[in-house]
Design a protein around this motif. Structure first.
Motif, mmCIF file in Angstrom:
data_model
loop_
_atom_site.group_PDB
_atom_site.id
_atom_site.type_symbol
_atom_site.label_atom_id
_atom_site.label_comp_id
_atom_site.label_asym_id
_atom_site.label_seq_id
_atom_site.Cartn_x
_atom_site.Cartn_y
_atom_site.Cartn_z
ATOM 1 N N ILE A 131 -24.805 -11.799 22.633
ATOM 2 C CA ILE A 131 -25.503 -11.876 21.349
ATOM 3 C C ILE A 131 -24.978 -13.108 20.629
ATOM 4 N N ASP A 132 -25.860 -14.070 20.375
ATOM 5 C CA ASP A 132 -25.459 -15.307 19.715
ATOM 6 C C ASP A 132 -25.751 -15.231 18.227
ATOM 7 N N TYR A 133 -24.705 -15.257 17.436
ATOM 8 C CA TYR A 133 -24.800 -15.308 15.989
ATOM 9 C C TYR A 133 -24.048 -16.543 15.524
ATOM 10 N N GLY A 134 -24.545 -17.182 14.492
ATOM 11 C CA GLY A 134 -23.783 -18.234 13.840
ATOM 12 C C GLY A 134 -22.763 -17.606 12.908
ATOM 13 N N ILE A 135 -21.831 -18.406 12.450
ATOM 14 C CA ILE A 135 -20.786 -17.891 11.551
ATOM 15 C C ILE A 135 -21.398 -17.327 10.273
ATOM 16 N N ASP A 136 -22.383 -18.034 9.712
ATOM 17 C CA ASP A 136 -22.996 -17.542 8.478
ATOM 18 C C ASP A 136 -23.757 -16.244 8.717
ATOM 19 N N ALA A 137 -24.365 -16.097 9.892
ATOM 20 C CA ALA A 137 -25.089 -14.865 10.203
ATOM 21 C C ALA A 137 -24.124 -13.690 10.375
ATOM 22 N N ILE A 138 -22.970 -13.943 10.967
ATOM 23 C CA ILE A 138 -21.973 -12.876 11.110
ATOM 24 C C ILE A 138 -21.437 -12.482 9.738
ATOM 25 N N SER A 139 -21.236 -13.464 8.886
ATOM 26 C CA SER A 139 -20.785 -13.172 7.527
ATOM 27 C C SER A 139 -21.796 -12.289 6.797
ATOM 28 N N LYS A 140 -23.065 -12.621 6.914
ATOM 29 C CA LYS A 140 -24.105 -11.807 6.277
ATOM 30 C C LYS A 140 -24.203 -10.422 6.913
ATOM 31 N N LEU A 141 -24.013 -10.338 8.226
ATOM 32 C CA LEU A 141 -24.015 -9.048 8.912
ATOM 33 C C LEU A 141 -22.906 -8.154 8.363
ATOM 34 N N PHE A 142 -21.718 -8.716 8.198
ATOM 35 C CA PHE A 142 -20.605 -7.943 7.667
ATOM 36 C C PHE A 142 -20.871 -7.523 6.224
ATOM 37 N N ARG A 143 -21.484 -8.409 5.421
ATOM 38 C CA ARG A 143 -21.801 -8.049 4.048
ATOM 39 C C ARG A 143 -22.830 -6.923 3.993
ATOM 40 N N ARG A 144 -23.864 -7.002 4.846
ATOM 41 C CA ARG A 144 -24.886 -5.947 4.871
ATOM 42 C C ARG A 144 -24.284 -4.606 5.254
ATOM 43 N N ARG A 145 -23.338 -4.636 6.166
ATOM 44 C CA ARG A 145 -22.732 -3.390 6.647
ATOM 45 C C ARG A 145 -21.451 -3.042 5.901
ATOM 46 N N LYS A 146 -21.163 -3.790 4.853
ATOM 47 C CA LYS A 146 -19.998 -3.544 3.998
ATOM 48 C C LYS A 146 -18.707 -3.455 4.813
ATOM 49 N N THR A 147 -18.507 -4.461 5.642
ATOM 50 C CA THR A 147 -17.342 -4.522 6.517
ATOM 51 C C THR A 147 -16.534 -5.760 6.178
ATOM 52 N N LYS A 148 -15.225 -5.595 6.112
ATOM 53 C CA LYS A 148 -14.356 -6.730 5.849
ATOM 54 C C LYS A 148 -13.352 -6.835 6.970
ATOM 55 N N LEU A 149 -13.016 -8.070 7.299
ATOM 56 C CA LEU A 149 -11.962 -8.289 8.280
ATOM 57 C C LEU A 149 -10.633 -8.032 7.599
ATOM 58 N N LYS A 150 -9.960 -6.972 7.997
ATOM 59 C CA LYS A 150 -8.686 -6.616 7.386
ATOM 60 C C LYS A 150 -7.570 -7.085 8.316
ATOM 61 N N THR A 151 -6.719 -7.915 7.801
ATOM 62 C CA THR A 151 -5.579 -8.369 8.578
ATOM 63 C C THR A 151 -4.327 -8.170 7.739
ATOM 64 N N GLY A 152 -3.199 -8.116 8.419
ATOM 65 C CA GLY A 152 -1.935 -7.955 7.715
ATOM 66 C C GLY A 152 -1.557 -9.227 6.983
ATOM 67 N N ARG A 153 -0.576 -9.109 6.125
ATOM 68 C CA ARG A 153 -0.120 -10.290 5.405
ATOM 69 C C ARG A 153 0.531 -11.245 6.397
ATOM 70 N N PRO A 154 0.346 -12.535 6.215
ATOM 71 C CA PRO A 154 0.968 -13.487 7.135
ATOM 72 C C PRO A 154 2.491 -13.511 6.944
ATOM 73 N N HIS A 155 3.185 -13.707 8.031
ATOM 74 C CA HIS A 155 4.647 -13.774 7.991
ATOM 75 C C HIS A 155 5.078 -15.175 8.390
ATOM 76 N N HIS A 156 6.129 -15.611 7.770
ATOM 77 C CA HIS A 156 6.679 -16.897 8.160
ATOM 78 C C HIS A 156 7.261 -16.769 9.552
ATOM 79 N N ARG A 157 7.124 -17.814 10.362
ATOM 80 C CA ARG A 157 7.552 -17.720 11.758
ATOM 81 C C ARG A 157 9.058 -17.537 11.891
ATOM 82 N N LYS A 158 9.833 -18.021 10.928
ATOM 83 C CA LYS A 158 11.289 -17.869 11.003
ATOM 84 C C LYS A 158 11.724 -16.497 10.513
ATOM 85 N N ALA A 159 10.958 -15.886 9.617
ATOM 86 C CA ALA A 159 11.370 -14.614 9.038
ATOM 87 C C ALA A 159 10.670 -13.441 9.703
#
Length: 160
Positions: A121-149
């Motif tokens: 299934i070929d979607y452009g980035i903007d189409a995937i963004s709109k798909l997520f908005r329509r389906r009320k989905t957010k990419l949830k990721t953890g907080r970034p960590h510093h590589r040394k810590a």
């Protein structure tokens, strides 16, 4: 006063009045009002009803043709949905959600690559963004960590 139209309309005036007050969209209520005005004999011609309702004659003629062909049921629904259907299948959406929950997908680009490689299934980035908005989905990721810590020993030492 009985007119040609009032004989051809099957529904009675009381039924049309009650249906006219139901919470429809404005256009559908006007279609029912159109039938009621003809049934009650407020107008002898379609042009008179068009003037009373504020519609063009051609629109009222189309309503009358629709009613004569299919009755009230054909007249009530609005125009069909003309938008394109989504390319993503329910199975592909389930797989994408599972990958996101597992933490394998953290960006829109990752979602684009996953859909392209696993589901063709070929979607452009903007189409995937709109798909997520329509389906009320957010990419949830953890907080970034510093590589040394990032090591647990360094974090434990910092907390002390």
């Amino acid at each position: 006063m009985e007119t040609v139209f009032s004989r051809q309309i099957q529904e009675d005036v009381a039924d049309l009045k009650s249906r006219e007050k139901e919470p429809f969209a404005k256009g559908i209520a006007d279609r029912i009002r159109f039938l009621r005005l003809l049934k009650e004999g407020h107008a002898e011609r379609l042009a008179d009803v068009a003037a009373l309702l504020g519609y063009h004659l051609r629109t009222v003629q189309r309503w009358w043709q629709t009613y004569r062909a299919g009755g009230l049921a054909a007249l009530l629904p609005g125009p069909p949905h003309r938008g394109a259907s989504e390319r993503i299948t329910p199975e592909a959406w389930t797989g994408l959600r599972a990958e996101m929950e597992a933490g394998h997908i953290g960006s829109l680009h990752d979602a684009q690559v996953y859909l392209r490689d696993h589901w063709s299934i070929d979607y452009g980035i903007d189409a995937i963004s709109k798909l997520f908005r329509r389906r009320k989905t957010k990419l949830k990721t953890g907080r970034p960590h510093h590589r040394k810590a990032a090591s647990p020993a360094v974090q434990a030492a910092f907390k002390k």
